[in-house]
Enzyme design. Structure first.
Site, PDB file in Angstrom:
ATOM      1  N   LYS A  90      -2.200  15.387 -12.830  1.00 41.36           N
ATOM      2  CA  LYS A  90      -2.599  15.483 -14.238  1.00 41.36           C
ATOM      3  C   LYS A  90      -3.649  14.540 -14.523  1.00 41.36           C
ATOM      4  O   LYS A  90      -4.637  14.408 -14.991  1.00 41.36           O
ATOM      5  CB  LYS A  90      -1.583  15.736 -15.247  1.00 41.36           C
ATOM      6  CG  LYS A  90      -1.156  16.931 -15.405  1.00 41.36           C
ATOM      7  CD  LYS A  90      -1.974  17.973 -15.254  1.00 41.36           C
ATOM      8  CE  LYS A  90      -2.459  18.265 -17.009  1.00 41.36           C
ATOM      9  NZ  LYS A  90      -3.235  19.524 -17.042  1.00 41.36           N
ATOM     10  N   TYR A 103       3.736  15.497 -10.153  1.00 40.26           N
ATOM     11  CA  TYR A 103       3.074  16.286 -11.218  1.00 40.26           C
ATOM     12  C   TYR A 103       2.072  15.581 -12.165  1.00 40.26           C
ATOM     13  O   TYR A 103       0.797  15.828 -12.385  1.00 40.26           O
ATOM     14  CB  TYR A 103       3.985  16.969 -12.124  1.00 40.26           C
ATOM     15  CG  TYR A 103       3.511  17.374 -13.648  1.00 40.26           C
ATOM     16  CD1 TYR A 103       2.606  18.376 -13.592  1.00 40.26           C
ATOM     17  CD2 TYR A 103       4.043  16.790 -14.656  1.00 40.26           C
ATOM     18  CE1 TYR A 103       2.053  18.691 -15.008  1.00 40.26           C
ATOM     19  CE2 TYR A 103       3.713  17.150 -15.796  1.00 40.26           C
ATOM     20  CZ  TYR A 103       2.555  17.917 -16.033  1.00 40.26           C
ATOM     21  OH  TYR A 103       2.288  18.521 -17.203  1.00 40.26           O
ATOM     22  N   THR A 133      -1.112  15.758 -20.428  1.00 39.22           N
ATOM     23  CA  THR A 133       0.393  15.584 -20.809  1.00 39.22           C
ATOM     24  C   THR A 133       0.398  13.992 -21.006  1.00 39.22           C
ATOM     25  O   THR A 133      -0.247  13.135 -20.281  1.00 39.22           O
ATOM     26  CB  THR A 133       1.267  16.008 -19.743  1.00 39.22           C
ATOM     27  OG1 THR A 133       2.435  15.283 -19.993  1.00 39.22           O
ATOM     28  CG2 THR A 133       0.971  15.151 -18.194  1.00 39.22           C
ATOM     29  N   ASP A 134       1.666  13.563 -21.666  1.00 36.74           N
ATOM     30  CA  ASP A 134       2.198  12.246 -21.934  1.00 36.74           C
ATOM     31  C   ASP A 134       2.672  11.559 -20.650  1.00 36.74           C
ATOM     32  O   ASP A 134       2.309  10.306 -20.364  1.00 36.74           O
ATOM     33  CB  ASP A 134       2.913  11.792 -23.066  1.00 36.74           C
ATOM     34  CG  ASP A 134       4.261  12.563 -22.604  1.00 36.74           C
ATOM     35  OD1 ASP A 134       4.376  13.443 -22.012  1.00 36.74           O
ATOM     36  OD2 ASP A 134       5.221  12.665 -23.540  1.00 36.74           O
ATOM     37  N   GLU A 135       2.966  12.387 -19.943  1.00 33.24           N
ATOM     38  CA  GLU A 135       3.571  11.746 -18.222  1.00 33.24           C
ATOM     39  C   GLU A 135       2.556  11.065 -17.558  1.00 33.24           C
ATOM     40  O   GLU A 135       3.113  10.198 -16.738  1.00 33.24           O
ATOM     41  CB  GLU A 135       4.067  13.045 -17.579  1.00 33.24           C
ATOM     42  CG  GLU A 135       5.175  13.638 -18.124  1.00 33.24           C
ATOM     43  CD  GLU A 135       5.949  14.693 -17.168  1.00 33.24           C
ATOM     44  OE1 GLU A 135       6.158  14.271 -16.262  1.00 33.24           O
ATOM     45  OE2 GLU A 135       6.399  15.534 -17.749  1.00 33.24           O
TER      46      GLU A 135
END
Length: 356
Positions: A164, A160, A134-136
């Site tokens: 990741k 989260y 993810t970009d997060e």
């Protein structure tokens, strides 16, 4: 035809990828999924008679099971979609995210390494481990900051995102330490058919159809880059085929929108498709207490995958959102299946105490 072990293939992105892979005859698929709340085998019902698709219920953290499947099916690739992925849930219960996203990915890597090391030289050279992220992991951007690149330093702000980020680092380490032929993709916010309705777009669609409040965190100005799920799946397959081993590829939709504008757009589409003479869906919009540590803006620079592999998104936000709303309107049976008592309890837990 190559065979892929797809983990988390009964979830939103994984299921869309498997349907595309089988319909386009990209791959034979073994789908390993432990069927958490966000998984739905009904999504893949059309493949029940497909002899080149196999479903196995299980956890990526179960090394013995994963090792057995690798020996049994001899896949040419592993595509890891399996993850806990909802930020709000990670705030309330971070342990589950550590278990699946960190420990699970580590165990999957271990089983993959032992399997890969026993392959013939030719098979080793063909094998790929593709990790979907993810970009997060990159943190938050201000309005004028440049978009995330593959070399943007990691700065996760939620449990989260941190889980990741850790999984991404393990994948990188297994390439550099053991030579495992890995690929990593970091995508922006996905939307489209078959998404579990805890996420913004399906939540707003279904709440609006039930004349329930449309919750918008804070002032609604948090910005996300929206990527249509089919575009994402096409990009993943391209990276699997042509990506350079050990590399990371950012995949974005090039559609930055503030959350409040996304909700307004959904309401406008519903006003057109399901009109009510004395009612506008936007009247249901409700601003609620913000999420802790809510990142201000995400944006993806996907020039690398365009330059190196020739990919760019085919769906713009207007066309993709219209298709998404139409899918939810046309698939009430699927919707009713996923909106179980557990789902209703989650909505109550997450939104009941967020006063306007």
């Amino acid at each position: 035809m190559f065979t892929a072990l797809v983990t988390g293939g009964a979830g939103f992105i994984g299921a869309n990828f498997i349907l595309l892979a089988r319909n386009k005859q990209w791959l034979n698929v073994v789908n390993l999924d432990k069927l958490t709340y966000a998984s739905n085998l009904q999504t893949l019902a059309e493949l029940q008679d497909d002899i080149n698709y196999h479903f196995v219920r299980g956890d990526i953290g179960n090394v013995e099971l994963v090792s057995y499947l690798l020996e049994q099916y001899q896949p040419d690739a592993i595509i890891n979609f399996a993850a806990e992925s909802h930020v709000d849930r990670s705030i309330l219960s971070p342990q589950e995210f550590i278990q699946t996203n960190v420990s699970g990915t580590f165990n999957l890597l271990e089983a993959s390494r032992f399997y890969w090391q026993k392959l013939s030289l030719q098979k080793q050279q063909q094998f790929r481990f593709l990790h979907v992220s993810t970009d997060e992991v990159y943190g938050s951007l201000n309005l004028k900051d440049p978009a995330f690149r593959e070399d943007t330093p990691y700065a996760p702000n939620s449990p989260y995102a941190a889980s990741k980020a850790a999984s991404d680092h393990f994948v990188r380490a297994y390439y550099h330490t053991y030579g495992l032929p890995t690929l990593t993709t970091n995508c922006s916010n996905n939307y489209g058919p078959r998404q579990f309705p805890e996420k913004l777009i399906p939540l707003i669609i279904l709440n609006a159809l039930d004349y329930k409040p449309l919750p918008i965190y804070g002032d609604g100005q948090n910005i996300r880059d929206w990527l249509y799920v089919i575009d994402h799946c096409e990009a993943i397959y391209l990276v699997l085929q042509q990506g350079k081993i050990g590399e990371t590829y950012n995949i974005g939709g090039l559609n930055e929108r503030a959350n409040v504008n996304v909700v307004e757009k959904i309401c406008a589409i519903l006003d057109e498709l399901v009109p009510k003479s004395d009612f506008n869906y936007s009247s249901l919009m409700t601003f609620v207490k913000d999420r802790p540590g809510h990142d201000k803006r995400y944006a993806i620079d996907c020039s690398k995958i365009k330059r190196d592999l020739g990919w760019q998104p085919q769906e713009n936000f207007d066309s993709g959102l219209l298709k998404t709303v139409q899918w939810y309107l046309s698939n009430s049976y699927w919707v009713n299946q996923v909106r179980s008592g557990a789902y209703k309890n989650w909505l109550k837990q997450n939104y009941e105490n967020r006063k306007s």
